[in-house]
Enzyme design. Structure first.
Site, mmCIF file in Angstrom:
data_model
loop_
_atom_site.group_PDB
_atom_site.id
_atom_site.type_symbol
_atom_site.label_atom_id
_atom_site.label_comp_id
_atom_site.label_asym_id
_atom_site.label_seq_id
_atom_site.Cartn_x
_atom_site.Cartn_y
_atom_site.Cartn_z
ATOM 1 N N HIS A 207 -7.131 -1.043 6.460
ATOM 2 C CA HIS A 207 -7.379 -0.467 5.128
ATOM 3 C C HIS A 207 -8.637 0.385 5.202
ATOM 4 O O HIS A 207 -9.603 0.009 5.852
ATOM 5 C CB HIS A 207 -7.573 -1.609 4.123
ATOM 6 N N CYS A 245 -4.262 4.255 1.839
ATOM 7 C CA CYS A 245 -4.660 3.939 0.464
ATOM 8 C C CYS A 245 -5.180 5.207 -0.186
ATOM 9 O O CYS A 245 -6.279 5.677 0.125
ATOM 10 C CB CYS A 245 -5.725 2.837 0.458
ATOM 11 N N HIS A 272 -0.790 2.218 -0.307
ATOM 12 C CA HIS A 272 -1.301 1.894 -1.646
ATOM 13 C C HIS A 272 -1.378 3.222 -2.378
ATOM 14 O O HIS A 272 -2.079 4.132 -1.912
ATOM 15 C CB HIS A 272 -2.733 1.353 -1.580
ATOM 16 N N ASP A 317 -1.321 0.548 -6.956
ATOM 17 C CA ASP A 317 -2.599 -0.104 -6.665
ATOM 18 C C ASP A 317 -3.259 -0.489 -7.973
ATOM 19 O O ASP A 317 -2.583 -0.671 -8.972
ATOM 20 C CB ASP A 317 -3.424 0.845 -5.795
ATOM 21 N N HIS A 318 -4.570 -0.585 -7.958
ATOM 22 C CA HIS A 318 -5.275 -1.041 -9.162
ATOM 23 C C HIS A 318 -4.685 -0.419 -10.422
ATOM 24 O O HIS A 318 -4.510 0.793 -10.486
ATOM 25 C CB HIS A 318 -6.745 -0.630 -9.089
ATOM 26 N N TYR A 331 -5.750 -5.859 -11.271
ATOM 27 C CA TYR A 331 -4.533 -6.551 -10.831
ATOM 28 C C TYR A 331 -3.782 -7.255 -11.958
ATOM 29 O O TYR A 331 -3.216 -8.327 -11.772
ATOM 30 C CB TYR A 331 -4.868 -7.518 -9.694
HETATM 31 C C1 DNO Z 1 -9.051 -3.976 -3.295
HETATM 32 C C2 DNO Z 1 -8.241 -3.910 -2.078
HETATM 33 C C3 DNO Z 1 -9.035 -4.298 -0.855
HETATM 34 C C4 DNO Z 1 -8.109 -4.471 0.334
HETATM 35 C C5 DNO Z 1 -8.819 -4.885 1.593
HETATM 36 C C6 DNO Z 1 -7.880 -4.945 2.752
HETATM 37 O O1 DNO Z 1 -8.528 -4.129 -4.351
HETATM 38 O O2 DNO Z 1 -7.625 -2.683 -1.930
HETATM 39 O O3 DNO Z 1 -9.707 -5.499 -1.103
HETATM 40 O O4 DNO Z 1 -7.159 -5.436 0.035
HETATM 41 O O5 DNO Z 1 -9.862 -4.023 1.887
HETATM 42 O O6 DNO Z 1 -8.363 -5.827 3.711
#
Ligand code: DNO
Length: 357
Positions: A207, A245, A272, A317-318, A331
Site C-alpha cells: 500500500h 490506492c 482502492h 475507499d474511505h 469506514y
Molecule cells: C487506511 C488504509 C491503510 C491501509 C494500510 C495497508 O484507511 O488505507 O491503513 O490499510 O496502509 O497496510
C-alpha cells in the site's frame, strides 16, 4: 475486477456481513484478524474461523488488509529474522486456507496520516482531511492523541494503541533509517518472503504511503511511479506487486493516476478507488466517490483499470460520514455502499461501450 468492501470483523465493525451482502455487486470482503499485533503468527484455526464466518453470509474473503509488518523489519534491527519467520508462517497459513492476496505497508511509525477525522463539508457530511500546516504545528508524539478523540470510539486501522503508547521510543528506533535504508530493508523482507508467495501463489500488494510524502521527517518511499518501479525491479517477481490506492498516490498532484495504472499493468493486485478535494496542494479532504464532488476523474481511473484488464479486487475507499451514521471514520456503510455502486456503474458503462465500439 471484483467489487469488495473492507470489513474489520464482527467484534470491531459497526457494519455487518449481511449489510455488505446486500450492496449490489459486492461479492467479497477484504478483511483481517484485527486483534492480532504486528509480528504475531496468524494461526490456521483463527483464519479458518474468519473464513467460515464470512462464507456463512454468502460472501468470501477476497484478500487480507493488512498483515502488518513489525517495526523490527522496517528498521532492519537484529531480531528482524524472527519476525520475518513469523510473517512467513502467517503467509503459509493463509495460503493453506486458500487466501492469495495480502495488502501491507512499509510506512515508518505511522500508517496513513490525517489531521482531522471529521471535517464538515458544505453538505453537512464529515470526512477525513489533511493540512500540512496542522502537521507542521504538531508535536509528532501528540499525533495519535490529537486525532483519536474524533474516532467515534473505533480503533483506527494501522494505529495500534499499544504501538502509539511507545511513540517516543519508536521515533528513536527509526532515527538512522533514511529512504535508502528503508528500501534495503524492504528488499530484504521481500526476498525472504517470495519463496512462500511462489509456493502458495500469494500476491503481495504494498500500500502506498499516505500522504505520498515524508511526514515528521520520517522516510516515505512508496510515493510515486519511479519508486514503485524500483521496488518491483529490486525483487522482480510477479507476486511482488502493489495496491493501487488512488486516494493515497493522488495526494501528490504530480502523480498522474491513469498513467500510473497503465504503467503498472500486471503488477496491480488490488485497487482502492476514492476521490479527493483539494483546497491547495497540501490541504485536502476526502470527497464522495463521484468525480464532480472532488478533483479526480473517476471515469479515467476506472477506464485505466479496465484497459489493463485488471482482474483483482477493487474496493471503494474511505467514505464520508452521512445520514447520521456513527462508525469508524472513513469506514461507515452508507457512503461506501454508494461508492461501490457508482464504481460498478462506471465499470458497466465502460464495458458495454467497449464491446459495442
Ligand atoms: C487506511 C488504509 C491503510 C491501509 C494500510 C495497508 O484507511 O488505507 O491503513 O490499510 O496502509 O497496510
Amino acid at each position: 475486477m471484483e467489487m469488495t468492501l473492507r470489513w474489520f470483523g464482527s467484534q470491531f465493525d459497526t457494519v455487518t456481513l449481511k449489510q455488505i451482502r446486500q450492496i449490489p455487486g459486492v461479492t467479497g470482503v477484504i478483511t483481517t484478524l484485527y486483534d492480532t499485533t504486528p509480528g504475531e503468527v496468524w494461526t490456521r484455526e483463527k483464519i479458518r474461523a474468519l473464513k467460515e464466518e464470512v462464507e456463512a453470509s454468502g460472501l468470501h474473503i477476497s484478500g487480507i488488509e493488512s498483515v502488518n509488518i513489525h517495526d523490527a523489519i522496517k528498521i532492519g534491527s537484529e531480531d528482524r529474522d524472527l519476525y520475518i519467520d513469523n510473517y512467513i508462517e502467517t503467509l503459509k497459513n493463509l495460503g493453506e486456507e486458500d487466501i492469495h492476496l495480502v495488502c501491507y505497508n512499509f510506512m515508518p511509525v505511522f500508517d496513513w496520516t490525517r489531521t482531522e477525522l471529521a471535517r464538515v463539508r458544505p453538505d453537512g457530511s464529515t470526512v477525513l482531511a489533511y493540512t500540512q500546516e496542522a502537521i507542521d504545528a504538531l508535536d509528532p508524539e501528540k499525533m495519535f492523541a490529537s486525532i483519536s478523540g474524533d474516532a467515534n470510539g473505533a480503533i483506527l486501522p494501522g494505529w495500534e494503541p499499544e504501538r502509539m503508547a511507545k511513540i517516543k521510543e519508536l521515533f528513536a528506533l527509526y532515527k538512522d533509517v533514511d529512504d535508502e535504508k528503508l528500501f534495503a530493508n524492504l528488499k530484504y523482507f521481500l526476498e525472504r518472503i517470495m519463496p512462500v508467495c511462489d509456493a502458495y501463489n500469494i500476491n503481495m500488494a504494498i500500500h502506498p504511503d499516505d500522504p505520498a510524502w515524508s511526514v515528521f521527517g520520517l522516510p516515505r518511499i512508496i510515493i510515486n511511479l519511479e519508486n514503485i518501479q524500483r521496488m518491483m525491479k529490486m525483487v522482480d517477481n510477479p507476486h511482488n506487486g502493489v495496491t493501487f490506492c488512488a486516494g493515497s498516490y493522488g495526494t501528490n498532484r504530480e502523480n498522474d493516476l491513469p498513467t500510473m495504472i497503465r504503467a503498472l499493468k500486471g503488477r496491480i493486485h488490488f485497487a482502492h478507488v476514492r476521490n479527493l478535494k483539494f483546497h491547495s496542494d497540501d490541504n485536502f479532504e476526502e470527497a464522495a466517490h463521484l468525480s464532480s464532488d472532488g478533483d479526480f476523474d473517476m471515469y479515467e481511473i476506472m477506464k485505466a483499470l479496465y484497459d489493463i484488464e485488471f482482474e483483482g479486487p477493487i474496493r471503494p475507499d474511505h467514505g464520508r460520514m452521512i445520514w447520521d451514521e456513527v462508525a469508524m471514520p472513513g469506514y461507515g456503510l452508507y457512503d461506501r455502499a454508494l461508492g461501490a455502486t457508482y464504481l460498478n456503474g462506471l465499470w458497466e458503462a465502460i464495458d458495454k461501450s467497449q464491446k459495442r465500439g
